[in-house]
Design a protein around this motif. Structure first.
Motif, PDB file in Angstrom:
ATOM      1  N   ASP A  83      47.920  29.539  36.890  1.00 35.04           N
ATOM      2  CA  ASP A  83      49.087  29.487  37.775  1.00 35.04           C
ATOM      3  C   ASP A  83      49.834  30.823  37.797  1.00 35.04           C
ATOM      4  OD1 ASP A  83      50.729  28.224  39.602  1.00 35.04           O
ATOM      5  OD2 ASP A  83      52.085  27.446  38.070  1.00 35.04           O
ATOM      6  N   VAL A  84      49.078  31.871  38.047  1.00 39.07           N
ATOM      7  CA  VAL A  84      49.636  33.216  38.157  1.00 39.07           C
ATOM      8  C   VAL A  84      48.688  34.037  39.013  1.00 39.07           C
ATOM      9  CG1 VAL A  84      48.525  34.106  36.065  1.00 39.07           C
ATOM     10  CG2 VAL A  84      50.646  35.128  36.839  1.00 39.07           C
ATOM     11  N   GLY A  85      49.233  34.972  39.762  1.00 40.26           N
ATOM     12  CA  GLY A  85      48.388  35.813  40.610  1.00 40.26           C
ATOM     13  C   GLY A  85      47.629  36.846  39.810  1.00 40.26           C
ATOM     14  N   ILE A  86      46.334  36.928  40.060  1.00 38.43           N
ATOM     15  CA  ILE A  86      45.501  37.932  39.402  1.00 38.43           C
ATOM     16  C   ILE A  86      44.778  38.733  40.476  1.00 38.43           C
ATOM     17  CG2 ILE A  86      43.529  38.364  37.890  1.00 38.43           C
ATOM     18  CD1 ILE A  86      44.309  35.842  36.357  1.00 38.43           C
ATOM     19  N   VAL A  87      44.993  40.037  40.431  1.00 38.47           N
ATOM     20  CA  VAL A  87      44.324  40.958  41.344  1.00 38.47           C
ATOM     21  C   VAL A  87      43.712  42.053  40.486  1.00 38.47           C
ATOM     22  CG1 VAL A  87      44.602  42.565  43.267  1.00 38.47           C
ATOM     23  CG2 VAL A  87      46.001  40.494  43.171  1.00 38.47           C
ATOM     24  N   VAL A  88      42.426  42.289  40.668  1.00 41.34           N
ATOM     25  CA  VAL A  88      41.743  43.367  39.958  1.00 41.34           C
ATOM     26  C   VAL A  88      41.351  44.409  40.986  1.00 41.34           C
ATOM     27  CG1 VAL A  88      39.748  43.995  38.553  1.00 41.34           C
ATOM     28  CG2 VAL A  88      40.881  41.791  38.175  1.00 41.34           C
ATOM     29  N   LEU A  89      41.732  45.660  40.699  1.00 40.40           N
ATOM     30  CA  LEU A  89      41.450  46.779  41.602  1.00 40.40           C
ATOM     31  C   LEU A  89      40.468  47.733  40.951  1.00 40.40           C
ATOM     32  CD1 LEU A  89      45.148  47.629  42.515  1.00 40.40           C
ATOM     33  CD2 LEU A  89      43.606  46.080  43.727  1.00 40.40           C
ATOM     34  N   ASP A  90      39.703  48.433  41.783  1.00 34.28           N
ATOM     35  CA  ASP A  90      38.871  49.502  41.249  1.00 34.28           C
ATOM     36  C   ASP A  90      39.666  50.798  41.292  1.00 34.28           C
ATOM     37  OD1 ASP A  90      38.743  50.418  43.897  1.00 34.28           O
ATOM     38  OD2 ASP A  90      36.656  49.811  44.177  1.00 34.28           O
ATOM     39  N   LYS A  91      39.026  51.914  40.974  1.00 32.43           N
ATOM     40  CA  LYS A  91      39.726  53.208  40.909  1.00 32.43           C
ATOM     41  C   LYS A  91      40.277  53.661  42.254  1.00 32.43           C
ATOM     42  CE  LYS A  91      37.352  55.062  36.914  1.00 32.43           C
ATOM     43  NZ  LYS A  91      36.550  56.176  36.390  1.00 32.43           N
ATOM     44  N   SER A  92      39.736  53.126  43.335  1.00 34.43           N
ATOM     45  CA  SER A  92      40.199  53.486  44.681  1.00 34.43           C
ATOM     46  C   SER A  92      41.229  52.501  45.208  1.00 34.43           C
ATOM     47  CB  SER A  92      39.015  53.536  45.648  1.00 34.43           C
ATOM     48  OG  SER A  92      38.079  54.482  45.230  1.00 34.43           O
ATOM     49  N   PHE A  93      41.723  51.631  44.331  1.00 40.66           N
ATOM     50  CA  PHE A  93      42.692  50.598  44.695  1.00 40.66           C
ATOM     51  C   PHE A  93      42.124  49.559  45.646  1.00 40.66           C
ATOM     52  CE2 PHE A  93      45.200  54.376  43.605  1.00 40.66           C
ATOM     53  CZ  PHE A  93      45.879  53.885  42.504  1.00 40.66           C
ATOM     54  N   SER A  94      40.798  49.386  45.626  1.00 39.59           N
ATOM     55  CA  SER A  94      40.157  48.341  46.419  1.00 39.59           C
ATOM     56  C   SER A  94      40.127  47.054  45.609  1.00 39.59           C
ATOM     57  CB  SER A  94      38.732  48.734  46.793  1.00 39.59           C
ATOM     58  OG  SER A  94      38.741  49.844  47.660  1.00 39.59           O
ATOM     59  N   VAL A  95      40.422  45.950  46.274  1.00 37.82           N
ATOM     60  CA  VAL A  95      40.469  44.648  45.612  1.00 37.82           C
ATOM     61  C   VAL A  95      39.065  44.204  45.228  1.00 37.82           C
ATOM     62  CG1 VAL A  95      41.064  42.214  45.906  1.00 37.82           C
ATOM     63  CG2 VAL A  95      42.563  43.988  46.855  1.00 37.82           C
ATOM     64  N   GLN A  96      38.897  43.850  43.968  1.00 34.32           N
ATOM     65  CA  GLN A  96      37.629  43.317  43.474  1.00 34.32           C
ATOM     66  C   GLN A  96      37.756  41.840  43.117  1.00 34.32           C
ATOM     67  OE1 GLN A  96      34.792  45.281  43.635  1.00 34.32           O
ATOM     68  NE2 GLN A  96      36.309  46.507  44.726  1.00 34.32           N
ATOM     69  N   VAL A  97      38.932  41.423  42.660  1.00 35.49           N
ATOM     70  CA  VAL A  97      39.184  40.018  42.337  1.00 35.49           C
ATOM     71  C   VAL A  97      40.535  39.628  42.940  1.00 35.49           C
ATOM     72  CG1 VAL A  97      39.620  38.350  40.483  1.00 35.49           C
ATOM     73  CG2 VAL A  97      37.875  40.115  40.178  1.00 35.49           C
ATOM     74  N   TRP A  98      40.559  38.472  43.580  1.00 35.10           N
ATOM     75  CA  TRP A  98      41.756  37.910  44.212  1.00 35.10           C
ATOM     76  C   TRP A  98      41.694  36.422  43.936  1.00 35.10           C
ATOM     77  CZ3 TRP A  98      45.461  40.583  46.997  1.00 35.10           C
ATOM     78  CH2 TRP A  98      46.274  39.871  47.874  1.00 35.10           C
TER      79      TRP A  98
END
Length: 75
Positions: A22-37
């Protein structure tokens, strides 16, 4: 073979946890591209993971580009 099954079960458990926490998780790569949403982000943003994957935060939220000091040249 048991180790492979254990690894697979652990991976599925972690993926399920990422999607249901119950929390937002966003994983970015080095270019700030979303990998996990995760599912929380989907519910609260109205954007599907397939819509945001491999897009930068700046593409998704262009108004934030001017107000942030993030720079993809930093490591």
């Amino acid at each position: 073979m048991n180790q492979n099954l254990d690894d697979l079960l652990e991976f599925h458990w972690m993926m399920d946890m990422l999607q249901t926490v119950d929390v937002g998780i966003v994983v970015l790569d080095k270019s700030f591209s979303v990998q996990v949403w995760n599912g929380f982000m989907e519910s609260h943003s109205g954007m599907l993971p397939s819509e945001v994957r491999d897009k930068t935060l700046f593409e998704l939220f262009p108004a934030n580009r001017k107000s942030t000091r993030l720079n993809s040249s930093h490591n």
